[in-house]
Motif scaffolding. Structure first.
Motif, PDB file in Angstrom:
ATOM      1  N   ALA A   2       0.833  -1.210   0.000  1.00 12.51           N
ATOM      2  CA  ALA A   2       0.000   0.000   0.000  1.00 12.51           C
ATOM      3  C   ALA A   2       0.864   1.254   0.000  1.00 12.51           C
ATOM      4  N   ARG A   3       2.009   1.207   0.673  1.00 17.68           N
ATOM      5  CA  ARG A   3       2.927   2.352   0.686  1.00 17.68           C
ATOM      6  C   ARG A   3       3.581   2.534  -0.681  1.00 17.68           C
TER       7      ARG A   3
ATOM      8  N   GLN B 261       0.790   3.677  -3.303  1.00 17.03           N
ATOM      9  CA  GLN B 261      -0.148   4.572  -2.622  1.00 17.03           C
ATOM     10  C   GLN B 261      -1.163   5.134  -3.617  1.00 17.03           C
TER      11      GLN B 261
ATOM     12  N   ALA C  44      -9.885   3.831   1.412  1.00 18.14           N
ATOM     13  CA  ALA C  44      -8.582   4.297   1.887  1.00 18.14           C
ATOM     14  C   ALA C  44      -8.758   5.283   3.036  1.00 18.14           C
TER      15      ALA C  44
ATOM     16  N   PHE D  41      -5.410   5.290   5.037  1.00 19.40           N
ATOM     17  CA  PHE D  41      -4.345   5.288   4.025  1.00 19.40           C
ATOM     18  C   PHE D  41      -4.390   6.588   3.233  1.00 19.40           C
TER      19      PHE D  41
ATOM     20  N   GLY E 151       0.832   9.276  -4.787  1.00 25.92           N
ATOM     21  CA  GLY E 151       1.246   7.959  -5.268  1.00 25.92           C
ATOM     22  C   GLY E 151       1.828   8.021  -6.667  1.00 25.92           C
TER      23      GLY E 151
END
Length: 191
Positions: free
Chosen positions: A38-39, A42, A50, A55, A60
């Motif tokens: 997820a990082r 992103q 999210a 998140f 991203g």
């Protein structure tokens, strides 16, 4: 520099992005892989989900997401405008835009033509979310693959690339990251 198209998708170890009925519930959404992926990617979770999970969606690698109708329809009727933080393009023929989908562009144009236009415009990366039929049509436009290989076998279903009537294409690995959960993030660039 031209923008890149990345096919970023979950896939079974036998090469399916969904089971025979379109199901994907056997893919692992929790585990040691989840936060790291997820990082790295992103902004690839639907905006509302999210935000609920805490998140971030901005900053991203992508500012545009492409989907075929079947991939888009997975979120209906609850998420008619799933990736509000991205430009969303859904390829469809003859389907009506559902209520609440104001932020989504629906088109019946040639996907290759659309992708070439998007690549030529200013912006960040382009994410091909799915599905297998659209990926097959856009096969020669895909610059990168980011495959979240899940430790499951479907046996049948929607393949990563639908149909097998195409010439070989070479990709070289840029990273292979195994996780304790059994998920392996395999990243490739067109050779």
């Amino acid at each position: 520099m031209m923008r890149e198209l990345t096919y970023y998708v979950a896939v079974s170890i036998d090469g399916f992005i969904a089971g025979p009925g379109g199901e994907f519930d056997q893919f692992l959404f929790e585990g040691d892989h989840a936060a790291d992926i997820a990082r790295r990617y992103q902004g690839t979770a639907p905006t509302q989900l999210a935000e609920r999970a805490g998140f971030p969606v901005d900053g991203g690698p992508f500012d545009t997401v492409l989907m075929g109708w079947n991939t888009y329809a997975v979120g209906l009727p609850d998420l008619p405008d799933p990736y509000q933080h991205l430009r969303q393009i859904v390829f469809t023929r003859g389907r009506e835009a559902p209520a609440g989908s104001d932020g989504v562009e629906f088109t019946d144009r040639d996907p290759v033509e659309v992708v070439r236009e998007v690549k030529a415009a200013e912006g960040r990366g382009i994410w091909l979310c799915g599905g297998g039929a659209l990926a097959a049509v856009l096969r020669d436009e895909i610059d990168r693959l980011a495959l979240k290989r899940n430790p499951v076998l479907f046996g049948a279903g929607i393949p990563l690339f639908e149909g097998r009537d195409y010439a070989p294409a070479a990709f070289r690995p840029t990273g292979i990251t195994p996780y304790e959960s059994g998920v392996v993030l395999a990243e490739y660039v067109r050779a």
